[in-house]
Design a protein around this motif. Structure first.
Motif, PDB file in Angstrom:
ATOM      1  N   THR A   1      -8.613  -6.909 -12.942  1.00 14.42           N
ATOM      2  CA  THR A   1      -8.075  -7.065 -11.595  1.00 14.42           C
ATOM      3  C   THR A   1      -7.858  -5.679 -11.001  1.00 14.42           C
ATOM      4  N   HIS A   2      -7.859  -5.586  -9.680  1.00 16.59           N
ATOM      5  CA  HIS A   2      -7.843  -4.258  -9.052  1.00 16.59           C
ATOM      6  C   HIS A   2      -6.592  -3.453  -9.394  1.00 16.59           C
ATOM      7  N   GLY A   3      -5.428  -4.082  -9.298  1.00 15.12           N
ATOM      8  CA  GLY A   3      -4.194  -3.365  -9.631  1.00 15.12           C
ATOM      9  C   GLY A   3      -3.284  -3.114  -8.449  1.00 15.12           C
ATOM     10  N   ASP A   4      -3.656  -3.578  -7.256  1.00 15.31           N
ATOM     11  CA  ASP A   4      -2.810  -3.339  -6.087  1.00 15.31           C
ATOM     12  C   ASP A   4      -1.530  -4.158  -6.110  1.00 15.31           C
ATOM     13  N   ALA A   5      -1.467  -5.169  -6.968  1.00 18.30           N
ATOM     14  CA  ALA A   5      -0.260  -5.993  -7.037  1.00 18.30           C
ATOM     15  C   ALA A   5       0.734  -5.504  -8.089  1.00 18.30           C
ATOM     16  N   ILE A   6       0.456  -4.372  -8.710  1.00 15.50           N
ATOM     17  CA  ILE A   6       1.401  -3.877  -9.729  1.00 15.50           C
ATOM     18  C   ILE A   6       2.552  -3.100  -9.083  1.00 15.50           C
ATOM     19  N   PHE A   7       2.363  -2.678  -7.815  1.00 14.87           N
ATOM     20  CA  PHE A   7       3.422  -1.977  -7.084  1.00 14.87           C
ATOM     21  C   PHE A   7       3.901  -2.862  -5.941  1.00 14.87           C
TER      22      PHE A   7
ATOM     23  N   LYS B   1       3.563  -0.877 -15.363  1.00 16.89           N
ATOM     24  CA  LYS B   1       3.649  -1.815 -14.249  1.00 16.89           C
ATOM     25  C   LYS B   1       2.614  -2.933 -14.412  1.00 16.89           C
ATOM     26  N   ALA B   2       1.425  -2.545 -14.858  1.00 19.73           N
ATOM     27  CA  ALA B   2       0.344  -3.518 -15.011  1.00 19.73           C
ATOM     28  C   ALA B   2       0.665  -4.540 -16.104  1.00 19.73           C
ATOM     29  N   THR B   3       1.152  -4.063 -17.247  1.00 22.85           N
ATOM     30  CA  THR B   3       1.494  -5.004 -18.311  1.00 22.85           C
ATOM     31  C   THR B   3       2.736  -5.816 -17.944  1.00 22.85           C
ATOM     32  N   GLY B   4       3.613  -5.231 -17.136  1.00 30.34           N
ATOM     33  CA  GLY B   4       4.782  -5.975 -16.659  1.00 30.34           C
ATOM     34  C   GLY B   4       4.367  -7.154 -15.799  1.00 30.34           C
ATOM     35  N   LEU B   5       3.321  -6.957 -14.989  1.00 25.28           N
ATOM     36  CA  LEU B   5       2.804  -8.047 -14.172  1.00 25.28           C
ATOM     37  C   LEU B   5       2.247  -9.159 -15.056  1.00 25.28           C
TER      38      LEU B   5
END
Length: 297
Positions: free
Chosen positions: A99-105, A192-196
């Protein structure tokens, strides 16, 4: 074999991708290419500046990939939230997630001059968010895509004149602490990514993202987080190759306007069922891709 890139930013002045022919050496011989977000610039495509000079077409890129006997999958990013209806892919029953990663922040791009706008839009979206029960992770990502779409509409004021370019420069240079924000995001992105993932009860062995433009491999708990960087002058890009025997991360080299694959950064041995690739797209998705269903034809 599946090959993954992210953040080509085709159409952005800083992108090293100027013409599609330069991608041939990176795509030839690959069964499936996954473009993991921010592949093309959609941010100002409706502005007056692009009436006579339209931004690149995702259709052209898809045609180019298919001409090389490869299949293209386009995942959404914050710069191209309408490039398709696909926000993520899974392989091997979720042991690999892309996944792109824009939802981790929570502000999508905390280093941006528009961080406050983005954060507010995300908060508003999450406040109205109701998962339909079939795929709450997809629904969550969709809130972030809709926030980017709204931000793009707010910023649809790009002016190609000298004063307009000065305004863009000032906007991109703000806030003054932007370099520190970028470094902070580089450091925090893997956690942040693994937290998501944890938030939605997911625990992939490998999580492949982009977004922050910093190539990286970090191990957080039982998850290896791979960031593929970006096709910008610095700090560079990597490609992730997935075959039946494992995952290989390789540098993407750029010399004299041409791209090629460089040395192997890391090789992970793992039995992988390549036929298990899935791209979830709920039928009731509210976002209608500008590329429509042609991306998934």
């Amino acid at each position: 074999m599946i090959r993954i890139f992210s953040d080509l930013h085709w159409g952005h002045k800083a992108s090293r991708v100027k013409e599609l022919d330069v991608l041939e050496s990176l795509v030839s011989g690959v069964d499936t290419v996954i473009f993991n977000g921010d592949t093309v610039e959609q941010k100002f495509e409706d502005s007056p500046a692009h009436v006579d000079h339209p931004l690149p077409s995702i259709g052209r890129l898809k045609d180019k990939i298919e001409s090389l006997d490869s299949k293209a999958i386009f995942l959404t990013g914050n710069h191209d939230p309408e490039v398709s209806q696909a926000h993520y892919c899974t392989i091997d029953n979720g042991s690999v997630l892309i996944t792109h990663g824009d939802a981790i922040f929570d502000a999508i791009a905390p280093w941006s001059a528009n961080a406050r706008i983005l954060k507010k839009l995300v908060e508003q979206g999450l406040g109205k968010y109701h998962a339909d029960g079939s795929n709450p992770f997809y629904d969550h990502l969709q809130v972030f895509k809709e926030a980017s779409i709204k931000e793009h509409a707010i910023l649809k004021d790009y002016d190609p004149t000298v004063w307009g370019k000065i305004e863009v420069f000032v906007r991109q240079a703000w806030p003054p602490n932007r370099p520190l924000k970028i470094l902070e995001c580089w450091e925090n992105a893997p956690k942040k990514a693994t937290g998501l993932m944890t938030q939605f009860g997911m625990s992939p062995d490998f999580l492949i993202i982009g977004h922050t433009h910093k190539p990286d491999i970090s191990v957080i708990g039982g998850t290896t987080v791979i960031n593929t960087g970006a096709f910008l002058p610095w700090p560079g890009a990597t490609a992730v190759d997935i075959d039946s025997t494992g995952i290989t991360v390789r540098k993407v080299m750029h010399r004299k306007g041409e791209f090629s694959l460089g040395e192997t950064v890391k090789r992970f041995k793992k039995e992988i069922d390549l036929q298990s690739l899935e791209t979830p797209v709920p039928k009731n998705n509210k976002i209608r891709s500008r590329a429509d269903s042609q991306v998934f034809a």
